[in-house]
Every structure is written in structure tokens, then in C-alpha cells.
Design an enzyme around this catalytic site. Structure first.
Site, PDB file in Angstrom:
ATOM      1  N   ASN A   9       0.868  -1.178   0.000  1.00 17.00           N
ATOM      2  CA  ASN A   9       0.000   0.000   0.000  1.00 17.00           C
ATOM      3  C   ASN A   9       0.907   1.232   0.000  1.00 17.00           C
ATOM      4  O   ASN A   9       1.536   1.536   1.005  1.00 17.00           O
ATOM      5  CB  ASN A   9      -0.881  -0.013   1.261  1.00 17.00           C
ATOM      6  CG  ASN A   9      -1.661   1.278   1.426  1.00 17.00           C
ATOM      7  OD1 ASN A   9      -1.828   2.042   0.470  1.00 17.00           O
ATOM      8  ND2 ASN A   9      -2.149   1.530   2.634  1.00 17.00           N
ATOM      9  N   LYS A  11       0.124   4.287  -0.225  1.00 15.62           N
ATOM     10  CA  LYS A  11      -0.519   5.459   0.379  1.00 15.62           C
ATOM     11  C   LYS A  11      -0.329   6.684  -0.533  1.00 15.62           C
ATOM     12  O   LYS A  11      -0.330   6.549  -1.745  1.00 15.62           O
ATOM     13  CB  LYS A  11       0.022   5.712   1.792  1.00 15.62           C
ATOM     14  CG  LYS A  11       0.094   4.434   2.636  1.00 15.62           C
ATOM     15  CD  LYS A  11       0.303   4.706   4.080  1.00 15.62           C
ATOM     16  CE  LYS A  11       0.551   3.399   4.810  1.00 15.62           C
ATOM     17  NZ  LYS A  11       0.293   3.478   6.204  1.00 15.62           N
ATOM     18  N   HIS A  97      -9.497   0.945   5.024  1.00 14.25           N
ATOM     19  CA  HIS A  97      -8.145   1.077   5.594  1.00 14.25           C
ATOM     20  C   HIS A  97      -8.212   1.980   6.827  1.00 14.25           C
ATOM     21  O   HIS A  97      -9.004   2.925   6.861  1.00 14.25           O
ATOM     22  CB  HIS A  97      -7.187   1.654   4.545  1.00 14.25           C
ATOM     23  CG  HIS A  97      -5.771   1.649   5.032  1.00 14.25           C
ATOM     24  ND1 HIS A  97      -5.272   2.656   5.826  1.00 14.25           N
ATOM     25  CD2 HIS A  97      -4.774   0.740   4.875  1.00 14.25           C
ATOM     26  CE1 HIS A  97      -4.002   2.362   6.124  1.00 14.25           C
ATOM     27  NE2 HIS A  97      -3.678   1.216   5.565  1.00 14.25           N
ATOM     28  N   GLU A  99      -6.517   4.381   7.859  1.00 17.35           N
ATOM     29  CA  GLU A  99      -6.378   5.831   7.637  1.00 17.35           C
ATOM     30  C   GLU A  99      -7.666   6.412   7.057  1.00 17.35           C
ATOM     31  O   GLU A  99      -8.003   7.568   7.309  1.00 17.35           O
ATOM     32  CB  GLU A  99      -5.162   6.101   6.744  1.00 17.35           C
ATOM     33  CG  GLU A  99      -3.875   5.893   7.534  1.00 17.35           C
ATOM     34  CD  GLU A  99      -2.723   5.311   6.747  1.00 17.35           C
ATOM     35  OE1 GLU A  99      -2.728   5.398   5.507  1.00 17.35           O
ATOM     36  OE2 GLU A  99      -1.815   4.739   7.385  1.00 17.35           O
ATOM     37  N   GLU A 169      -5.379  -5.190  10.701  1.00 18.81           N
ATOM     38  CA  GLU A 169      -4.359  -4.149  10.840  1.00 18.81           C
ATOM     39  C   GLU A 169      -4.611  -3.374  12.128  1.00 18.81           C
ATOM     40  O   GLU A 169      -5.383  -2.391  12.136  1.00 18.81           O
ATOM     41  CB  GLU A 169      -4.434  -3.186   9.650  1.00 18.81           C
ATOM     42  CG  GLU A 169      -4.162  -3.843   8.315  1.00 18.81           C
ATOM     43  CD  GLU A 169      -3.612  -2.821   7.340  1.00 18.81           C
ATOM     44  OE1 GLU A 169      -2.457  -2.959   6.932  1.00 18.81           O
ATOM     45  OE2 GLU A 169      -4.326  -1.860   7.023  1.00 18.81           O
ATOM     46  N   GLY A 175       2.263   2.173  10.608  1.00 16.61           N
ATOM     47  CA  GLY A 175       3.138   3.327  10.421  1.00 16.61           C
ATOM     48  C   GLY A 175       3.824   3.782  11.695  1.00 16.61           C
ATOM     49  O   GLY A 175       4.376   4.872  11.756  1.00 16.61           O
ATOM     50  N   SER A 215       3.416  -2.171  10.283  1.00 17.45           N
ATOM     51  CA  SER A 215       4.879  -2.127  10.423  1.00 17.45           C
ATOM     52  C   SER A 215       5.548  -3.458  10.077  1.00 17.45           C
ATOM     53  O   SER A 215       6.529  -3.855  10.714  1.00 17.45           O
ATOM     54  CB  SER A 215       5.274  -1.653  11.830  1.00 17.45           C
ATOM     55  OG  SER A 215       4.769  -0.344  12.052  1.00 17.45           O
TER      56      SER A 215
HETATM   57  C1  PEP Z   1      -0.771  -0.090   5.782  1.00 18.71           C
HETATM   58  O1  PEP Z   1      -0.722   0.984   5.203  1.00 18.71           O
HETATM   59  O2  PEP Z   1      -1.718  -0.852   5.580  1.00 18.71           O
HETATM   60  C2  PEP Z   1       0.300  -0.451   6.703  1.00 18.71           C
HETATM   61  C3  PEP Z   1       0.245  -1.602   7.310  1.00 18.71           C
HETATM   62  O3  PEP Z   1       1.318   0.474   6.871  1.00 18.71           O
HETATM   63  P1  PEP Z   1       2.736   0.199   7.569  1.00 18.71           P
HETATM   64  O4  PEP Z   1       3.275  -1.097   7.017  1.00 18.71           O
HETATM   65  O5  PEP Z   1       3.586   1.375   7.202  1.00 18.71           O
HETATM   66  O6  PEP Z   1       2.496   0.082   9.037  1.00 18.71           O
END
Ligand code: PEP
Length: 253
Positions: A9, A11, A97, A99, A169, A175, A215
Site C-alpha cells: 500500500n 498510500k 483502511h 487511515e 491491521e 506506520g 509495520s
Molecule cells: C498499511 O498501510 O496498511 C500499513 C500496514 O502500513 P505500515 O506497514 O507502514 O504500518
């Protein structure tokens, strides 16, 4: 057997040049991994979708959208419909998601409309769910994830839901550099699979893929994916480095 699935992803990152460079590098080296039975997809920003689906057309790497709108067409300024995404070669669409839920303010009901519209438009939704840190600390993880799944999939038949990929998630891990331990991920993934068995049937629960996101990086990817119910990873930050993303793909078995 569920085929491992690694999704990047991107973003709101990359530009018209770096998106193509990143995609081509992933495509050229992930075919070896894909040949070993790992499915790979990348979700770039909307504006680069068309050039990426062209650049990746001969590769095994699929392209997904980071979001979509639930209406088919009309006066919805700024929004993108499932048919537009399909038209430019998208296969997948992230729905809900964290975010989108916590920065933009999407509700469970809106996420459900998006999952339903994605399926109706021939896209494969990746439904993201996960709890806030305060909810985990209050032992509400299962309650939150269960609510998000029940509302996210409301009104959909087992046949439709079999086309959905789930992504757990935890919001506190996205992040932040703070990853769930493999055991924490496994506990929730196992809970999600049992919940899907209750909501639908054992076969659907056994076959549906549940990704972990939060992460994930080369150093923890293999341990996370070694868990029985972790079928792959949704990768944010580390998917912007071809080296890191390829290392994660190689660690999927
Ligand atoms: C994501 O954007 O779904 C995500 C898991 O981000 P990150 O790996 O940066 O934590």
C-alpha cells in the site's frame, strides 16, 4: 491450501516516475517469488493506476486501488467508481483502511457500501479491520474486529464473501514501527477465521485469506507469516523500498 498474498500500500507517496520505477523493479524480481506460489499486488495512488497497470501487464503483479466510491457514476466530485477502477485494470480495492476510517472518518456503514460496490463492480475487496491502542488496552480487540467484520460484510452472501481478502491491521501498529507480535497477530487471525465460520461456513473460513498489516518489514515478515492463520501481509512503509518489499515477498511461504 491458501496461497500467500503480499500487498503493498503506497498510500500518498511516489510520483509519475518513481511509481513506474518501483513497480518495474518489483515486477522484474517478484516473478521468481510468484513462481513459488506467492501472489503479489501493489496499491498506488489513483492517478498512477493506469500507467502502472500498463507497466505491470505482463508481470504477475496485480494492481489494486487504495479506496473507491460506492456509486456507479454521477455528481460525486472527486470520487472514483468501481467501474473506473476496473476500466484501468485494477483487480483489488482496499476498503476501510485504518487511515480512511480514522483520518478521513469513514464509518462501518460506508465501508460496507464500498465492499458491496467493489464486488458488484468485479473488483476483489481487501477489507481492513483493526482496533485502536485504547481498545486493545481495554481488552476490546475482539469486540471491535467482530463489529467491523459483521458490518463490513453485512448483506453479502457466502459466495460474494469468498471473493474478499481480510486484513487485520491493528491501528497502533500502522506506520508506528510497533508491530504486533506473531502471537498477537495469530490470536486475532484465528478469532477472525472462527467468526467467519460462524457467520458463513467452515469451508469459507478455511479458504479465505487473512493478511496482517502494521509495520511489517523484512526482519519480521517471516515470523508473522509462519503463523497458521496469517496468510500474507499488507505492507505500507516497507513497500516503498523495492529491496524491502522484495525481501518480504521472498519470506512468504
Ligand atoms: C498499511 O498501510 O496498511 C500499513 C500496514 O502500513 P505500515 O506497514 O507502514 O504500518
Amino acid at each position: 491450501m491458501r496461497k500467500p498474498f503480499v500487498v503493498g500500500n503506497w498510500k500518498m507517496n511516489t510520483d509519475s516516475h518513481t511509481s513506474i520505477d518501483l513497480a518495474k523493479r518489483i515486477a522484474s524480481e517478484s516473478s521468481e517469488a510468484a513462481g513459488h506460489g506467492v501472489a503479489v499486488a501493489v496499491c498506488p495512488p489513483f492517478v498512477y493506476l493506469q500507467s502502472l497497470t500498463k507497466a505491470l501487464s505482463a508481470s504477475g503483479v496485480a494492481v489494486g486501488a487504495q479506496d473507491l466510491y460506492y456509486e456507479l457514476e454521477g455528481a460525486f466530485t472527486g470520487e472514483i467508481s468501481p467501474s473506473m477502477l476496473k476500466d484501468v485494470g485494477c483487480i483489488y480495492a482496499l476498503c476501510g483502511h485504518s487511515e480512511r476510517r480514522h483520518v478521513i472518518g469513514e464509518t462501518d456503514e460506508l465501508v460496507n457500501k464500498k465492499v458491496t460496490a467493489a464486488l458488484g463492480g468485479g473488483l476483489l475487496p481487501i477489507l481492513c479491520v483493526g482496533e485502536l491502542l485504547a481498545e486493545r488496552d481495554a481488552s476490546q480487540t475482539e469486540q471491535v474486529v467482530s463489529r467491523q467484520i459483521k458490518s463490513g460484510l453485512a448483506g453479502l452472501s457466502a459466495e460474494k464473501v469468498s471473493a474478499v481478502t481480510m486484513a487485520y491491521e491493528p491501528v497502533w501498529a500502522i506506520g508506528t514501527g510497533r508491530t504486533a507480535t506473531p502471537q498477537q497477530a495469530q490470536e486475532v487471525h484465528s478469532f477472525v477465521r472462527k467468526l467467519l465460520a460462524e457467520m458463513y461456513d467452515d469451508q469459507l473460513a478455511e479458504e479465505i485469506r487473512i493478511l496482517y498489516g502494521g509495520s511489517a518489514k523484512p526482519g519480521n515478515a517471516a515470523d508473522l507469516m509462519s503463523q497458521d492463520d496469517v496468510d500474507g501481509l499488507l505492507v505500507g512503509g516497507a513497500s516503498l523500498s523495492a529491496d524491502d518489499f522484495l525481501a518480504i515477498i521472498r519470506s512468504a511461504k
